[in-house]
Design a protein around this motif. Structure first.
Motif, PDB file in Angstrom:
ATOM      1  N   LEU A  17      46.289-103.262   1.182  1.00 21.93           N
ATOM      2  CA  LEU A  17      45.893-103.736  -0.147  1.00 21.93           C
ATOM      3  C   LEU A  17      46.501-105.102  -0.465  1.00 21.93           C
ATOM      4  O   LEU A  17      45.839-105.965  -1.050  1.00 21.93           O
ATOM      5  CB  LEU A  17      46.306-102.714  -1.214  1.00 21.93           C
ATOM      6  N   ARG A  18      47.745-105.301  -0.066  1.00 21.31           N
ATOM      7  CA  ARG A  18      48.405-106.579  -0.325  1.00 21.31           C
ATOM      8  C   ARG A  18      47.675-107.706   0.392  1.00 21.31           C
ATOM      9  O   ARG A  18      47.410-108.764  -0.189  1.00 21.31           O
ATOM     10  CB  ARG A  18      49.869-106.498   0.130  1.00 21.31           C
ATOM     11  N   VAL A  19      47.292-107.475   1.640  1.00 18.60           N
ATOM     12  CA  VAL A  19      46.556-108.484   2.410  1.00 18.60           C
ATOM     13  C   VAL A  19      45.175-108.720   1.788  1.00 18.60           C
ATOM     14  O   VAL A  19      44.734-109.869   1.667  1.00 18.60           O
ATOM     15  CB  VAL A  19      46.456-108.068   3.901  1.00 18.60           C
ATOM     16  N   GLN A  20      44.493-107.658   1.375  1.00 18.92           N
ATOM     17  CA  GLN A  20      43.190-107.791   0.719  1.00 18.92           C
ATOM     18  C   GLN A  20      43.278-108.638  -0.546  1.00 18.92           C
ATOM     19  O   GLN A  20      42.341-109.355  -0.883  1.00 18.92           O
ATOM     20  CB  GLN A  20      42.617-106.419   0.351  1.00 18.92           C
ATOM     21  N   HIS A  21      44.402-108.540  -1.250  1.00 22.25           N
ATOM     22  CA  HIS A  21      44.605-109.307  -2.478  1.00 22.25           C
ATOM     23  C   HIS A  21      45.222-110.682  -2.207  1.00 22.25           C
ATOM     24  O   HIS A  21      45.589-111.392  -3.140  1.00 22.25           O
ATOM     25  CB  HIS A  21      45.509-108.517  -3.449  1.00 22.25           C
ATOM     26  N   ASN A  22      45.323-111.046  -0.926  1.00 25.84           N
ATOM     27  CA  ASN A  22      45.891-112.342  -0.520  1.00 25.84           C
ATOM     28  C   ASN A  22      47.282-112.569  -1.102  1.00 25.84           C
ATOM     29  O   ASN A  22      47.577-113.645  -1.624  1.00 25.84           O
ATOM     30  CB  ASN A  22      44.957-113.496  -0.896  1.00 25.84           C
ATOM     31  N   LEU A  23      48.119-111.552  -1.021  1.00 24.39           N
ATOM     32  CA  LEU A  23      49.475-111.641  -1.549  1.00 24.39           C
ATOM     33  C   LEU A  23      50.486-111.566  -0.417  1.00 24.39           C
ATOM     34  O   LEU A  23      50.366-110.715   0.471  1.00 24.39           O
ATOM     35  CB  LEU A  23      49.747-110.490  -2.525  1.00 24.39           C
ATOM     36  N   THR A  24      51.473-112.425  -0.458  1.00 23.46           N
ATOM     37  CA  THR A  24      52.587-112.309   0.466  1.00 23.46           C
ATOM     38  C   THR A  24      53.509-111.202  -0.026  1.00 23.46           C
ATOM     39  O   THR A  24      53.425-110.799  -1.198  1.00 23.46           O
ATOM     40  CB  THR A  24      53.390-113.621   0.541  1.00 23.46           C
ATOM     41  N   GLN A  25      54.381-110.755   0.835  1.00 22.10           N
ATOM     42  CA  GLN A  25      55.374-109.770   0.394  1.00 22.10           C
ATOM     43  C   GLN A  25      56.211-110.357  -0.735  1.00 22.10           C
ATOM     44  O   GLN A  25      56.510-109.664  -1.706  1.00 22.10           O
ATOM     45  CB  GLN A  25      56.292-109.358   1.545  1.00 22.10           C
ATOM     46  N   GLU A  26      56.577-111.612  -0.589  1.00 25.08           N
ATOM     47  CA  GLU A  26      57.408-112.274  -1.596  1.00 25.08           C
ATOM     48  C   GLU A  26      56.717-112.276  -2.964  1.00 25.08           C
ATOM     49  O   GLU A  26      57.311-111.899  -3.968  1.00 25.08           O
ATOM     50  CB  GLU A  26      57.710-113.708  -1.152  1.00 25.08           C
ATOM     51  N   LYS A  27      55.458-112.688  -2.988  1.00 19.98           N
ATOM     52  CA  LYS A  27      54.730-112.766  -4.259  1.00 19.98           C
ATOM     53  C   LYS A  27      54.531-111.379  -4.874  1.00 19.98           C
ATOM     54  O   LYS A  27      54.722-111.189  -6.070  1.00 19.98           O
ATOM     55  CB  LYS A  27      53.388-113.463  -4.070  1.00 19.98           C
ATOM     56  N   PHE A  28      54.156-110.409  -4.036  1.00 18.96           N
ATOM     57  CA  PHE A  28      53.932-109.061  -4.563  1.00 18.96           C
ATOM     58  C   PHE A  28      55.244-108.455  -5.047  1.00 18.96           C
ATOM     59  O   PHE A  28      55.271-107.772  -6.072  1.00 18.96           O
ATOM     60  CB  PHE A  28      53.267-108.168  -3.507  1.00 18.96           C
ATOM     61  N   ALA A  29      56.318-108.716  -4.332  1.00 18.43           N
ATOM     62  CA  ALA A  29      57.634-108.221  -4.756  1.00 18.43           C
ATOM     63  C   ALA A  29      57.995-108.791  -6.126  1.00 18.43           C
ATOM     64  O   ALA A  29      58.472-108.067  -7.003  1.00 18.43           O
ATOM     65  CB  ALA A  29      58.691-108.591  -3.721  1.00 18.43           C
TER      66      ALA A  29
END
Length: 72
Positions: A17-29
């Protein structure tokens, strides 16, 4: 199903889901208030986590629990 298998599947779902939303771990965190290294360990299935953490993750994606668990 073993607990470790469940953790692995949930971790893979979070990463998917994070990749689908084009989010890095840093940004999602940052979005969810979860430590980046803790999030990385969850994605790898190496960490136990509570319902509160799962709630922040699901809300971070803006989806329902049924959408999150779809296909697991």
């Amino acid at each position: 199903m073993k607990k470790s298998e469940i953790r692995n599947k949930i971790g893979l779902r979070i990463k998917e889901l994070r990749v689908q939303h084009n989010l890095t771990q840093e940004k999602f965190a940052l979005m969810t208030g979860i430590n980046r290294s803790y999030l990385a360990d969850i994605e790898k299935g190496h960490r136990n986590f509570g319902f509160g953490t799962l709630e922040r993750i699901v809300e971070g994606f803006g989806i329902s629990y049924s959408e999150f668990f779809e296909g697991l």
